[in-house]
Design a protein around this motif. Structure first.
Motif, PDB file in Angstrom:
ATOM      1  N   TYR A 254      -5.260   6.766   1.782  1.00 45.74           N
ATOM      2  CA  TYR A 254      -4.112   7.025   2.643  1.00 45.74           C
ATOM      3  C   TYR A 254      -4.425   6.601   4.080  1.00 45.74           C
ATOM      4  CZ  TYR A 254       0.029   9.487   4.325  1.00 45.74           C
ATOM      5  OH  TYR A 254       1.240   9.781   4.874  1.00 45.74           O
TER       6      TYR A 254
ATOM      7  N   PHE B 172      -4.636   2.826   4.497  1.00 45.10           N
ATOM      8  CA  PHE B 172      -3.295   2.254   4.536  1.00 45.10           C
ATOM      9  C   PHE B 172      -2.630   2.492   5.887  1.00 45.10           C
ATOM     10  CE2 PHE B 172      -1.316   0.573   0.539  1.00 45.10           C
ATOM     11  CZ  PHE B 172      -2.510   0.352  -0.119  1.00 45.10           C
TER      12      PHE B 172
ATOM     13  N   MET C 141       0.831   0.810   4.962  1.00 44.20           N
ATOM     14  CA  MET C 141       1.689   1.870   4.468  1.00 44.20           C
ATOM     15  C   MET C 141       3.115   1.364   4.260  1.00 44.20           C
ATOM     16  SD  MET C 141       1.420   4.832   3.469  1.00 44.20           S
ATOM     17  CE  MET C 141       0.135   5.807   4.180  1.00 44.20           C
TER      18      MET C 141
ATOM     19  N   LEU D 207       0.884  -2.218  -1.609  1.00 48.47           N
ATOM     20  CA  LEU D 207       1.046  -1.528  -2.879  1.00 48.47           C
ATOM     21  C   LEU D 207       0.700  -2.445  -4.057  1.00 48.47           C
ATOM     22  CD1 LEU D 207       1.724   1.350  -3.236  1.00 48.47           C
ATOM     23  CD2 LEU D 207       4.043   0.701  -3.878  1.00 48.47           C
TER      24      LEU D 207
ATOM     25  N   TRP E 292       0.511   6.638  -6.885  1.00 45.47           N
ATOM     26  CA  TRP E 292       0.298   5.879  -5.646  1.00 45.47           C
ATOM     27  C   TRP E 292       1.602   5.377  -5.060  1.00 45.47           C
ATOM     28  CZ3 TRP E 292      -4.088   6.569  -3.389  1.00 45.47           C
ATOM     29  CH2 TRP E 292      -5.217   6.915  -4.160  1.00 45.47           C
TER      30      TRP E 292
ATOM     31  N   GLN F 281       2.947   8.244  -3.097  1.00 48.32           N
ATOM     32  CA  GLN F 281       2.140   8.607  -1.924  1.00 48.32           C
ATOM     33  C   GLN F 281       2.205   7.551  -0.826  1.00 48.32           C
ATOM     34  OE1 GLN F 281       0.996  11.546  -1.772  1.00 48.32           O
ATOM     35  NE2 GLN F 281       1.297  12.040  -3.944  1.00 48.32           N
ATOM     36  N   LEU F 282       2.235   6.302  -1.199  1.00 44.33           N
ATOM     37  CA  LEU F 282       2.035   5.247  -0.213  1.00 44.33           C
ATOM     38  C   LEU F 282       3.322   4.538   0.215  1.00 44.33           C
ATOM     39  CD1 LEU F 282      -1.231   3.660  -1.669  1.00 44.33           C
ATOM     40  CD2 LEU F 282      -1.030   5.366   0.148  1.00 44.33           C
TER      41      LEU F 282
END
Ligand SMILES: Nc1ncnc2c1ncn2[C@@H]1O[C@H](COP(=O)(O)OP(=O)(O)OP(=O)(O)O)[C@@H](O)[C@H]1O
Ligand SMILES: [Mg+2]
Lengths: 334, 274
Positions: B126, B129, B135, B141, B212, B215-216
């Motif tokens: 995290y 990123f 991000m 991604l 992911w 989250q991202l």
């Protein structure tokens, strides 16, 4: 032309020396068979000749040219593998055509050679099938067809028949022998089936632990094995090898007598014993005679009509003129 | 007698197989049913007969744009798969055709990374990123998904390549093929089915990846898996809409899977059957 000479060829895998320095001459047009027990280096030797393995030492000459570091594709040899190694995604026709395609043979010439190979190998009706749709024998014929069409200077076979059933094996054995008579091309053939070795070879090379024990025609090896190993390896059922006093009587450490060189009698003879197993094959009968006080069992070949059975007491007499004598090192005494 | 038993056994197995299949499929079926209900029906309790209203689908379409996450999903799953193949094909190739003493260990090590729970590395990733500005970007991604599935891709390709018998390559060499001929005429045609099933399976894995992607991403790079999740949080639960979103998210991959069943089964069994 297909004259192959090995000069002090050596092969090591890591620290293990699989082939100690080895010398061998193979003449043009000869049918040479490598035999020996499993793991003795037959395949390795063949693969060294093919160029699929690099030598660790020595030279390989093909038709007088040093080919030691020539890649397999450039050696002009064709190989037939035990697993057939056909290209599964290509039809039989394309499989057979592949080496010619690689060599840039013109299309009409390719077609002509495929036709004639297919005819000789009974594959004409299968040309458009994939290898997966063929029987084992047919696959092996395709592999042979693929080897023939490129007109190699020598054929290398690594146990080509060992995946086939017994009947098919006999048939294919004859086909390969006929092929050799017709093409008169050098063939090197690996097997551990000694019937194949005896029937097909002009010259047999007996190997043990990477060393050549003896080279000679089948009958030379049969009549005059150079040592105990060859004596025990060539011939089926194997030669009777007898040590101890019975051998000392003939001034040898070990004597060898083939099953067909022992006479059986129900009344008199040199060695007395009792019949254990008897195998009646029709034309011949094999007796495994026990309790002779010589070796564990003595194998004897007798005629088909002999009337002796399990448990009978028999007398055996070796044919002294056909007896083989070996010294303490296991070498033949002349 | 023996025949009667075996045919009765056959019926038994068939029934059992259908029951198992239905059990496995039931959540998806119920999602589809729920997506065709109104919100009131959906919370009313268990009911297999919906009122066949398309109101949830319409709501999902108007509240959130479906096409953007759809495009993202396509780009992410295809992109990460292609990247993974580009890295994995040479790797698996080398390991399959010229293995060393360490090859098995390296493969195990790669697989072991899949045994670690993803949350364990959430914070460092995290932060990476955030700091690198990756991000909520498609590129970030895509690389992330590629890395996540890479071990599986290498393993699958390795198993496929290992199935190609070495003797066939040697035969080609004996037949006068150069390295190039060998690759073009023998290796590639034999490897293509394996590569294809790996590709398909990995597209599906990447498509369904939810940890992911949630989250991202926020909006820009969010794929369909994040799109579904966005229906579950802020204003409480809306079962029918959530189901409609799920149906929209899984429909493309379900269709892809349907048409490539044969390749997929090969892929899922990891080259164990021919
Ligand atoms: N790639 C290799 N690495 C290490 N050792 C090897 C390799 N190939 C063969 N060997 C060893 O070399 C020896 C000879 O093997 P080879 O395959 O030539 O035997 P073979 O006579 O053909 O046996 P078989 O009749 O069982 O085919 C064996 O002891 C084998 O273990
Ligand atoms: Mg061998």
């Amino acid at each position: 032309m297909g004259r192959i000479t090995l000069e002090n060829v050596t092969k090591r895998f890591g620290d293990v020396e699989v082939i100690p320095p080895l010398n061998l001459d193979i003449n043009d047009g000869e049918f040479v068979v490598f035999v020996g027990p499993s793991g003795c280096g037959k395949s390795t030797l063949l693969r060294l000749i093919a160029g699929l393995e690099d030598t660790s030492g020595g030279r390989i000459l093909i038709d007088g040219q040093d080919a030691t570091s020539t890649p397999p594709a450039k050696r002009g040899l064709a190989m037939v593998f035990q697993s057939y190694a056909l290209y599964p995604h290509m039809s039989v026709r394309k499989n057979i055509a592949f080496p010619m395609r690689m060599a840039g043979v013109p299309q009409d010439e390719q077609d002509r050679r495929i036709e004639s190979a297919a005819k000789a190998l009974n594959l004409t009706n299968y040309l458009d099938r994939k290898p997966g749709q063929l029987s084992g024998g047919q696959r092996q014929r395709v592999a042979i067809g693929r080897a023939i069409v490129r007109e190699p200077s020598a054929f290398l076979f690594d146990e080509p028949l060992s995946n086939l059933d017994a009947a098919l094996r006999v048939g294919m054995r004859l086909e390969i022998s006929e092929l050799h008579n017709r093409l008169e091309t050098t063939m090197i053939y690996v097997t551990h089936d000694q019937v194949e070795a005896m029937t097909m070879a002009d010259k047999i090379v007996v190997l043990q632990a990477g060393r050549i024990e003896q080279v000679g025609s089948p009958m030379e090896l049969y009549r005059a094995p150079r040592n105990l190993f060859v004596a025990g390896f060539i011939g089926s059922p194997r030669m009777n090898l007898i040590d101890g006093p019975a051998a000392a009587e003939y001034d040898a450490t070990t004597i060898g007598v083939r099953p067909e060189h022992i006479a059986v009698s129900g009344t008199e003879g040199k060695w007395k014993g009792r019949i254990g197993v008897s195998e009646h094959l029709g034309s011949d009968t094999f007796f495994y005679v026990e309790d002779t006080g010589l070796a564990e069992t003595i194998t004897v070949r007798a005629g088909g009509d002999i009337d002796l059975h399990h448990g009978d007491t028999v007398w055996l007499s070796p044919d002294i003129a056909q007896m083989h004598r070996f010294d303490a090192n296991g070498d033949r005494i002349a | 007698m023996a025949r009667a038993v075996s045919s009765r056994a056959k019926v038994g197995y068939t029934v059992a197989a259908w029951i198992v299949a239905l059990l496995i499929f039931f959540p998806i079926l119920y999602t589809i049913i729920t997506s065709l209900k109104s919100e009131q029906e959906a919370i009313a309790g268990f009911d297999l007969i919906p009122s066949f209203t398309l109101e949830s689908f319409r709501a999902v379409q108007t509240q959130n744009d479906y096409w953007k996450p759809f495009t993202n999903s396509v780009i992410l799953s295809l992109g990460s798969t292609l990247l993974a193949l580009i890295v994995a094909i040479p790797a698996a190739w080398a390991m399959a055709f010229s293995p060393t003493k360490r090859t098995k260990d390296i493969l195990m090590w790669m697989l072991s990374t899949k045994m670690m729970p993803a949350v364990a590395v959430l914070v460092p990733i995290y932060l990476i990123f955030l700091r690198t500005g990756l991000m909520d970007t498609r590129i970030g991604l895509t690389v992330m998904l590629m890395l996540i599935n890479l071990p599986i891709v290498v393993w699958m390709l390795y198993t496929y390549f290992r199935e190609i018998p070495g003797e066939i390559l040697e035969a080609a060499r004996m037949d006068g093929a150069t390295l190039r001929d060998e690759i073009v005429h023998v290796l590639t045609p034999m490897a293509v089915p394996g590569i294809a099933s790996t590709l398909l399976l990995n597209v599906i894995l990447a498509w369904n990846e939810a940890f992911w992607t949630i989250q991202l991403t926020t909006t820009n790079a969010a794929p369909l898996s994040a799109f579904i999740a966005s229906f579950s949080s802020p204003q409480g639960l809306f079962w029918a809409k959530l189901s409609a979103a799920s149906v929209l998210a899984i429909a493309p991959i379900l269709i892809l899977g349907w048409f490539s069943q044969k390749q997929l089964v090969r892929g899922l069994t990891f080259g164990a059957v021919k």
